[in-house]
Scaffold this active site. Structure first.
Site, short mmCIF file in Angstrom:
data_model
loop_
_atom_site.label_atom_id
_atom_site.label_comp_id
_atom_site.label_asym_id
_atom_site.label_seq_id
_atom_site.Cartn_x
_atom_site.Cartn_y
_atom_site.Cartn_z
N ASP A 368 0.97 -1.25 0.05
CA ASP A 368 -0.05 -0.03 0.03
C ASP A 368 0.89 1.18 -0.08
O ASP A 368 1.63 1.30 1.00
CB ASP A 368 -1.00 0.04 1.29
CG ASP A 368 -1.87 0.89 1.12
OD1 ASP A 368 -3.12 1.06 0.74
OD2 ASP A 368 -1.65 2.38 1.43
N HIS A 381 -5.30 14.49 -9.40
CA HIS A 381 -5.76 13.04 -9.79
C HIS A 381 -4.71 12.62 -10.85
O HIS A 381 -4.32 11.47 -11.03
CB HIS A 381 -7.01 12.83 -10.23
CG HIS A 381 -8.01 12.91 -9.02
ND1 HIS A 381 -8.14 11.82 -8.02
CD2 HIS A 381 -8.99 13.71 -8.61
CE1 HIS A 381 -9.04 12.30 -7.07
NE2 HIS A 381 -9.47 13.13 -7.49
N GLU A 411 -4.70 2.27 -4.24
CA GLU A 411 -3.16 2.51 -4.31
C GLU A 411 -2.58 1.12 -3.61
O GLU A 411 -1.46 1.17 -3.08
CB GLU A 411 -2.74 3.50 -3.35
CG GLU A 411 -3.22 3.52 -1.91
CD GLU A 411 -4.61 4.16 -1.64
OE1 GLU A 411 -4.60 4.44 -0.46
OE2 GLU A 411 -5.36 4.09 -2.38
N ARG A 431 13.51 -5.35 -1.01
CA ARG A 431 14.06 -4.64 -2.19
C ARG A 431 13.08 -3.55 -2.94
O ARG A 431 13.35 -2.49 -3.40
CB ARG A 431 14.54 -5.65 -3.28
CG ARG A 431 15.73 -6.06 -2.91
CD ARG A 431 16.52 -7.09 -3.92
NE ARG A 431 15.32 -8.18 -4.46
CZ ARG A 431 15.37 -9.44 -4.05
NH1 ARG A 431 16.02 -9.77 -3.01
NH2 ARG A 431 14.38 -10.19 -4.69
#
Length: 503
Positions: A368, A381, A411, A431
């Site tokens: 997220d 946006h 997201e 990573r």
């Protein structure tokens, strides 16, 4: 030409029993790809394998090459045959010798090699006509055009035993494969040759071996791929007559008269090839019958009928490809180009079942983007969309080929990592978090935006036996929220104690 689905590719990669290149073939392939290889290099490589050296001498002195002077040693044979011809022929011999020792599972290997060698003999004759095609390359490519069948016989348990038809009918084998796994052995064979680092033009020839060829006139056959596709069709026609199969195509279908001389040459070369490879290609009782029927255009009608069937199948393939394209679009997130939630649900179910059945781990990373709403509110946006696309590229770049990245919603992103341990999945997540932190998005105004993310890792394994797929994703979700509660820009691995905090 069909492509392999991600699921089939993963299953092939996990198979530990696929056909492998013999050591001498690896060496010959390296020499074939080197611009500095000499005839002496090739002669030395072949000399290390006495059986292969004997075969090469035998073919150099055979009627196929009609040399007036006999070759007494390998160096003379290489000089008479030429560098490229020697490389292709030695590859053919070594691969045939190695692959013929494969243990049978469900595939009829006698019929398999009969068609392969018959196609190779035809392809060598066809390959003498186009200037761009080497007869020996055509021989090798035709020999390997069905190698995908040997791969599928080993990768998919009892695959060909499920067929309810005569395995000598190649068109029915192709239809069976496409019905079962949405691809065929030409695509699988091309995949294997790519793994073996074969030259691209040979891979393309194998991949296109089921294409329709305009073969009304032999002179129109101009590429290696067309030679290989046509060689298989001709071989199937000969085998049909040899097996005394009575399918009678419409009498109105005809091919050009120049096929008669090709068939005559073919029957002169078949005994030589049988001797070189120590295998019978045709039932001797029917040899005269086949040649007679070829001269009378019976075989030619059969070949043309096969062409018509191939054209019909190709139209069906195009329709199927259009359907698959629409299906793919319905499972793709149009903003990021990643797979969408619908595709994720299907992939998760499939991977979860495979992991439980085979006892291998399945990891999920739930990601997220931190403070995305604030960035969206501040910059708009359009910038928010750019951040999502930017993040999607990073996720794709930092995952393995066999992993699958999805946009879960808003997201949020999810990554499925089949066969990946908790430790390796945690390293991958770390990573990714570091990559998103260190790569800044540059706007048109040259303003740079820094973004971070939180990642949660959960793994189905012997320690964490999730009862269903939903619990696996829920666990990754809990771990991700724990990372957010910890300040974000971090990775958390699921522990059962986390679940209590987020119920």
């Amino acid at each position: 030409m069909l492509e392999l689905s991600e699921h089939i590719r993963i299953q092939l990669e996990r198979c530990s029993d696929l056909p492998s290149l013999p050591a001498v073939a690896v060496q010959i392939l390296k020499l074939a790809q080197s611009h500095t290889s000499t005839m002496g290099d090739v002669a030395d490589a072949v000399g290390y394998d006495p059986a292969l050296a004997t075969k090469l001498l035998k073919i150099a002195n055979s009627p196929l090459y009609g040399q007036r002077r006999k070759s007494g040693n390998i160096r003379q044979a290489v000089m008479l045959l030429g560098l490229n011809s020697t490389l292709m022929l030695t590859l053919s011999f070594s691969l045939f010798s190695s692959l013929r020792q494969q243990e049978e599972r469900g595939l009829d290997y006698n019929a398999y090699w009969q068609r392969s060698l018959l196609s190779s003999t035809v392809a060598r004759l066809l390959g003498r006509m186009p200037e761009e095609v080497s007869p020996e390359e055509a021989f090798l490519a035709a020999l390997l055009q069905d190698i995908g069948m040997a791969v599928m016989d080993r990768a998919f348990d009892q695959f060909y035993q499920q067929m309810e038809t005569d395995e000598n009918r190649h068109s029915e084998i192709i239809e069976f494969e496409r019905k079962q796994i949405d691809t065929d052995h030409a695509a699988v064979g091309a995949w294997l040759l790519n793994q073996w680092n074969f030259p691209e033009h040979l891979i393309e020839a194998v991949s296109g071996s089921h294409q329709t060829v305009d073969s009304k006139e032999l002179a129109r056959v101009s590429t290696l791929t067309e030679c290989i596709a046509l060689s298989g069709i001709i071989a199937d026609g000969i085998i049909a007559v040899d097996k005394n199969q009575d399918d009678e195509p419409p009498a109105s279908l005809r091919l050009g008269d120049d096929y008669e001389s090709l068939i005559e040459e073919l029957y002169e070369e078949i005994p030589v090839v049988e001797g070189l490879f120590e295998m019978s290609l045709l039932d001797n009782k029917y040899t005269d019958k086949v040649l007679t029927e070829a001269k009378n255009q019976m075989l030619m009608r059969g070949l043309s009928f096969s062409q018509e069937l191939n054209a019909s199948r190709q139209e069906m393939d195009r329709h199927e490809q259009r359907t698959q394209l629409l299906k793919k679009e319905s499972m793709q997130d149009h903003l990021t180009g990643l797979s969408n939630r619908k595709h994720f649900d299907l992939a998760l179910e499939e991977e979860f079942i495979h992991a439980r059945k085979n006892g291998w781990p399945l990891s999920a990373i739930f990601i997220d983007l931190d403070k995305f709403k604030s960035i969206n509110d501040k910059f708009g946006h359009t910038v928010g969309d750019s951040i999502l696309k930017f993040s999607a590229k990073i996720l794709s770049a930092y995952t393995r080929d066999q992993d699958a990245v999805f946009r879960y919603g808003g997201e949020e992103f999810l990554i499925l990592l089949p066969g990946c341990s908790s430790e390796d999945a945690t390293s991958a997540a770390t990573r990714i978090v570091e990559a998103i932190r260190s790569n800044k998005l540059t706007l048109k105004s040259q303003h740079k935006i820094s973004i971070t993310c939180s990642a949660g890792v959960a793994t189905l394994n012997t320690q964490q036996r999730f009862d269903n797929k939903e619990l696996l994703i829920e666990a990754a979700d809990h771990a991700m929220y724990a990372a957010k509660q910890n300040g974000g820009d971090s990775v958390m691995v699921y522990q059962q104690s986390l679940a209590k905090n987020y119920h």
